[in-house]
Motif scaffolding. Structure first.
Motif, PDB file in Angstrom:
ATOM      1  N   GLY A  22       0.816  -1.212   0.000  1.00 21.00           N
ATOM      2  CA  GLY A  22       0.000   0.000   0.000  1.00 21.00           C
ATOM      3  C   GLY A  22       0.845   1.256   0.000  1.00 21.00           C
ATOM      4  N   GLY A  23       1.955   1.223   0.748  1.00 24.40           N
ATOM      5  CA  GLY A  23       2.815   2.395   0.798  1.00 24.40           C
ATOM      6  C   GLY A  23       3.541   2.687  -0.491  1.00 24.40           C
ATOM      7  N   CYS A  24       3.762   1.653  -1.326  1.00 20.17           N
ATOM      8  CA  CYS A  24       4.610   1.849  -2.513  1.00 20.17           C
ATOM      9  C   CYS A  24       3.861   2.415  -3.708  1.00 20.17           C
ATOM     10  N   PHE A  25       2.526   2.485  -3.673  1.00 23.30           N
ATOM     11  CA  PHE A  25       1.842   2.943  -4.885  1.00 23.30           C
ATOM     12  C   PHE A  25       1.401   4.415  -4.810  1.00 23.30           C
ATOM     13  N   THR A  26       1.775   5.117  -3.733  1.00 24.28           N
ATOM     14  CA  THR A  26       1.579   6.572  -3.683  1.00 24.28           C
ATOM     15  C   THR A  26       2.905   7.229  -3.315  1.00 24.28           C
ATOM     16  N   VAL A  27       3.029   8.495  -3.621  1.00 24.68           N
ATOM     17  CA  VAL A  27       4.288   9.194  -3.354  1.00 24.68           C
ATOM     18  C   VAL A  27       4.430   9.583  -1.889  1.00 24.68           C
ATOM     19  N   ILE A  28       3.355   9.495  -1.094  1.00 33.38           N
ATOM     20  CA  ILE A  28       3.446   9.864   0.317  1.00 33.38           C
ATOM     21  C   ILE A  28       3.361   8.659   1.244  1.00 33.38           C
ATOM     22  N   PRO A  86      -0.109  -3.241 -10.039  1.00 35.96           N
ATOM     23  CA  PRO A  86       0.935  -4.164  -9.557  1.00 35.96           C
ATOM     24  C   PRO A  86       0.986  -4.271  -8.044  1.00 35.96           C
ATOM     25  N   ALA A  87       0.800  -3.146  -7.338  1.00 36.17           N
ATOM     26  CA  ALA A  87       0.825  -3.185  -5.876  1.00 36.17           C
ATOM     27  C   ALA A  87      -0.355  -3.984  -5.320  1.00 36.17           C
ATOM     28  N   ILE A  88      -1.526  -3.827  -5.923  1.00 37.10           N
ATOM     29  CA  ILE A  88      -2.707  -4.580  -5.481  1.00 37.10           C
ATOM     30  C   ILE A  88      -2.488  -6.074  -5.686  1.00 37.10           C
ATOM     31  N   LEU A  89      -1.938  -6.458  -6.833  1.00 35.86           N
ATOM     32  CA  LEU A  89      -1.673  -7.878  -7.092  1.00 35.86           C
ATOM     33  C   LEU A  89      -0.634  -8.436  -6.124  1.00 35.86           C
ATOM     34  N   ALA A  90       0.417  -7.665  -5.840  1.00 34.81           N
ATOM     35  CA  ALA A  90       1.439  -8.121  -4.907  1.00 34.81           C
ATOM     36  C   ALA A  90       0.890  -8.292  -3.505  1.00 34.81           C
ATOM     37  N   GLY A  92      15.737  -5.924  -6.352  1.00 32.15           N
ATOM     38  CA  GLY A  92      14.722  -6.559  -5.527  1.00 32.15           C
ATOM     39  C   GLY A  92      15.289  -7.700  -4.703  1.00 32.15           C
ATOM     40  N   ILE A  93      16.154  -8.484  -5.311  1.00 37.55           N
ATOM     41  CA  ILE A  93      16.802  -9.584  -4.580  1.00 37.55           C
ATOM     42  C   ILE A  93      17.676  -9.029  -3.463  1.00 37.55           C
ATOM     43  N   LEU A  94      18.447  -7.985  -3.779  1.00 38.54           N
ATOM     44  CA  LEU A  94      19.313  -7.382  -2.765  1.00 38.54           C
ATOM     45  C   LEU A  94      18.510  -6.772  -1.620  1.00 38.54           C
ATOM     46  N   SER A  95      17.368  -6.167  -1.942  1.00 39.83           N
ATOM     47  CA  SER A  95      16.556  -5.560  -0.887  1.00 39.83           C
ATOM     48  C   SER A  95      16.018  -6.610   0.074  1.00 39.83           C
ATOM     49  N   GLY A  96      15.798  -7.832  -0.424  1.00 35.96           N
ATOM     50  CA  GLY A  96      15.383  -8.906   0.466  1.00 35.96           C
ATOM     51  C   GLY A  96      16.505  -9.378   1.375  1.00 35.96           C
ATOM     52  N   LEU A  97      17.738  -9.250   0.909  1.00 31.88           N
ATOM     53  CA  LEU A  97      18.884  -9.702   1.702  1.00 31.88           C
ATOM     54  C   LEU A  97      19.422  -8.617   2.621  1.00 31.88           C
ATOM     55  N   VAL A  98      19.331  -7.354   2.196  1.00 28.36           N
ATOM     56  CA  VAL A  98      19.916  -6.264   2.981  1.00 28.36           C
ATOM     57  C   VAL A  98      18.822  -5.466   3.677  1.00 28.36           C
ATOM     58  N   ASP A  99      18.212  -4.554   2.942  1.00 32.06           N
ATOM     59  CA  ASP A  99      17.166  -3.692   3.500  1.00 32.06           C
ATOM     60  C   ASP A  99      16.490  -2.959   2.350  1.00 32.06           C
ATOM     61  N   THR A 100      15.193  -2.798   2.431  1.00 33.16           N
ATOM     62  CA  THR A 100      14.431  -2.191   1.346  1.00 33.16           C
ATOM     63  C   THR A 100      14.868  -0.758   1.082  1.00 33.16           C
ATOM     64  N   ILE A 144      12.169   0.352  -9.786  1.00 36.19           N
ATOM     65  CA  ILE A 144      12.915   0.289  -8.532  1.00 36.19           C
ATOM     66  C   ILE A 144      11.970   0.354  -7.338  1.00 36.19           C
ATOM     67  N   ALA A 145      10.981   1.243  -7.398  1.00 33.79           N
ATOM     68  CA  ALA A 145      10.026   1.362  -6.287  1.00 33.79           C
ATOM     69  C   ALA A 145       9.293   0.049  -6.060  1.00 33.79           C
ATOM     70  N   TYR A 146       8.892  -0.603  -7.146  1.00 32.95           N
ATOM     71  CA  TYR A 146       8.128  -1.852  -7.011  1.00 32.95           C
ATOM     72  C   TYR A 146       9.000  -3.025  -6.583  1.00 32.95           C
ATOM     73  N   THR A 147      10.116  -3.247  -7.274  1.00 31.94           N
ATOM     74  CA  THR A 147      10.932  -4.440  -7.001  1.00 31.94           C
ATOM     75  C   THR A 147      11.552  -4.402  -5.610  1.00 31.94           C
ATOM     76  N   THR A 148      11.986  -3.232  -5.156  1.00 30.55           N
ATOM     77  CA  THR A 148      12.573  -3.173  -3.821  1.00 30.55           C
ATOM     78  C   THR A 148      11.520  -3.361  -2.730  1.00 30.55           C
ATOM     79  N   THR A 149      10.304  -2.888  -2.983  1.00 34.69           N
ATOM     80  CA  THR A 149       9.229  -3.099  -2.004  1.00 34.69           C
ATOM     81  C   THR A 149       8.884  -4.576  -1.880  1.00 34.69           C
ATOM     82  N   VAL A 150       8.640  -5.232  -3.013  1.00 33.27           N
ATOM     83  CA  VAL A 150       8.294  -6.657  -2.989  1.00 33.27           C
ATOM     84  C   VAL A 150       9.480  -7.481  -2.509  1.00 33.27           C
ATOM     85  N   GLY A 151      10.687  -7.132  -2.970  1.00 33.93           N
ATOM     86  CA  GLY A 151      11.872  -7.846  -2.508  1.00 33.93           C
ATOM     87  C   GLY A 151      12.066  -7.743  -1.009  1.00 33.93           C
TER      88      GLY A 151
END
Length: 464
Positions: A177-183, A209-213, A362-370, A406-413
């Motif tokens: 929910g947070g990733c699909f708006t700018v605020i 995409p955010a709703i599906l995720a 996205g893979i890195l964000s899952g291993l390190v931090d979003t 980048i916004a989508y893949t790092t959020t899901v990752g």
């Protein structure tokens, strides 16, 4: 010195990634690398300044002889304060939204959520609480929303496994929910402030995409829950004396708070001022309304009896603010060394695909931090001039594909492992979740929804 700063950053990445095992707080590491990096930078400031800001420095000297003192003043006034201001604008926005949530919560404006989910049916409870989380996190910051919903969930569910599953669904809904708006997320706010995206365009592409995720893993989680949950409903929280706000007063405060945040994109478009100023304006108006509605309690000195947020949320919010400040300062000092430009050039020559870069991020964000990986990617490329031609360069224009990917893949990752986001760590601590259990029971579900959402995003960016 450039090598030392880069090694410091990479070591910080490693410690942040292993923080759940070492017990070292991510915010402490972020603040450390952000502050020490600038200390190292200014010790050899002349070399860095002459390499990247030679003309500005000569203009700053205005005929005076260069010296170590002069270069330090130049770095402070012309380099360092720029990155401080950039980080402070995000921190002030987070502080304002967290304060808005606290005022609304203390006045019972979110009690409707508890009433709305008052059921033993697992399907209804799961979807109502995650839907409320998804909607609220799109307007407030996702950490505050996730923690508030986790507290509500924890107080009503008695079975630990059920809390683990529904709590994981809450974290997924908050992040998506947070990733699909700018605020709704600091990354979207940074991209918006830098001119990389506009509010309407960003949300129109990111919504589906955010709703599906969020929806796909929630459907799969729902299949593992029993038909009826083990629930114990507690009475509504005591909020002072018998002069609680009535329904219309709470509704007015909710409209002022949430509606005011909805108006921030319009405020920014009209005034061109930083979004945090709009958030502070909303906070000030809500604050005045709060004092007017609660004047009886204030007159009787009973405001101290109000129930505030749990300590876990207060500390989590402060840690998030310090973490964001530290990481943004660290990214700033590395940017000033020119390393990010060299890395971007290597990526352009050897990879030349924003989709490959996005999936790897996205893979890195899952291993390190979003947030850490996302802000690293944003630091690689500036927003390019619209006059630049070329299909690949178009990815980095305002509203270009790169920023949305980048916004989508790092959020899901960041949802793939519970240790990659602050809300995920809050869930782990609250329910004592082991990483192995999450990897087995949640990661495949999140991956399925994430890939489906990524396919939709690809279709949107290539066909629309």
């Amino acid at each position: 010195m450039t090598l030392i700063i880069v090694i410091l950053l990479l070591l910080g990445y490693v410690v942040i990634a292993t923080g759940h095992m070492s017990g070292v707080n991510k915010a402490a590491i972020a603040v450390f690398i952000g502050t020490v990096g600038w200390v190292v930078y200014i010790c050899y400031g002349t070399d860095f300044v002459m390499a990247r800001h030679a003309s500005e420095y000569l203009e700053f000297l205005n005929g005076n002889q260069p010296s170590s003192e002069e270069v330090k003043y130049f770095i402070h006034n012309n380099v360092f304060l720029y990155y401080v201001g950039r980080a402070a604008s995000i921190v002030m926005f987070l502080l304002a939204t967290m304060s808005i949530v606290e005022i609304l919560h203390n006045n019972g404006c979110f009690d409707f959520v508890t009433k709305w989910i008052r059921t033993r049916n697992s399907k209804r409870l799961l979807w109502t609480i995650t839907l409320a989380t998804f909607i609220l996190s799109a307007n407030l910051d996702n950490l505050t929303t996730a923690t508030m919903m986790l507290v509500i969930m924890h107080t009503i569910l008695q079975n630990r496994r059920q809390r683990m599953l529904i709590g994981s669904a809450i974290v997924i809904a908050a992040n998506c929910g947070g990733c699909f708006t700018v605020i709704g997320d600091p990354i979207g706010l940074i991209m918006w402030g830098d001119g990389a995206v506009t509010a309407t365009n960003f949300s129109s592409y990111m919504a589906l995409p955010a709703i599906l995720a969020w929806v796909v893993p929630t459907i799969l989680i729902n299949r593992e829950l029993p038909e009826h949950l083990d629930i114990q409903w507690s009475p509504m929280p005591y909020r002072g004396d018998d002069t609680n706000l009535n329904y219309w007063q709470r509704l007015v405060m909710l409209i002022v708070g949430i509606g005011g945040l909805w108006f921030i994109p319009t405020f920014h478009t009209i005034t061109k001022l930083s979004p945090f100023l709009g958030a502070l304006c909303v906070l000030s108006i809500l604050w005045v309304v709060n004092e007017l509605f609660n004047r009886k309690l204030m007159a009787s000195d009973q405001m101290s009896e109000r129930r505030f947020f749990p300590r876990a949320l207060q500390y989590g919010s402060i840690q998030q603010i310090l973490f964001v400040m530290g990481i943004m300062l660290a990214m700033g000092v590395v940017t000033e060394t020119g390393v990010f430009g060299d890395v971007a050039s290597w990526i352009d020559e050897n990879i030349h695909s924003v989709w490959v870069l996005g999936i790897f991020s996205g893979i890195l964000s899952g291993l390190v931090d979003t947030f850490t990986i996302a802000i690293s990617n944003l630091s690689l490329y500036p927003v390019v001039d619209s006059a630049i031609e070329g299909e690949y360069a178009a990815n980095f224009l305002t509203n270009g594909a790169y920023w949305k990917i980048i916004a989508y893949t790092t959020t899901v990752g960041g949802c793939l492992l519970s240790v990659s986001s602050v809300s995920g760590l809050a869930l782990m601590k609250m329910e004592h979740i082991h990483l192995g259990w999450y990897l087995k029971n949640l990661t495949p579900k999140i991956l399925a929804g994430g890939l489906l959402g990524l396919a939709v995003l690809w279709l949107e960016l290539n066909l629309i």
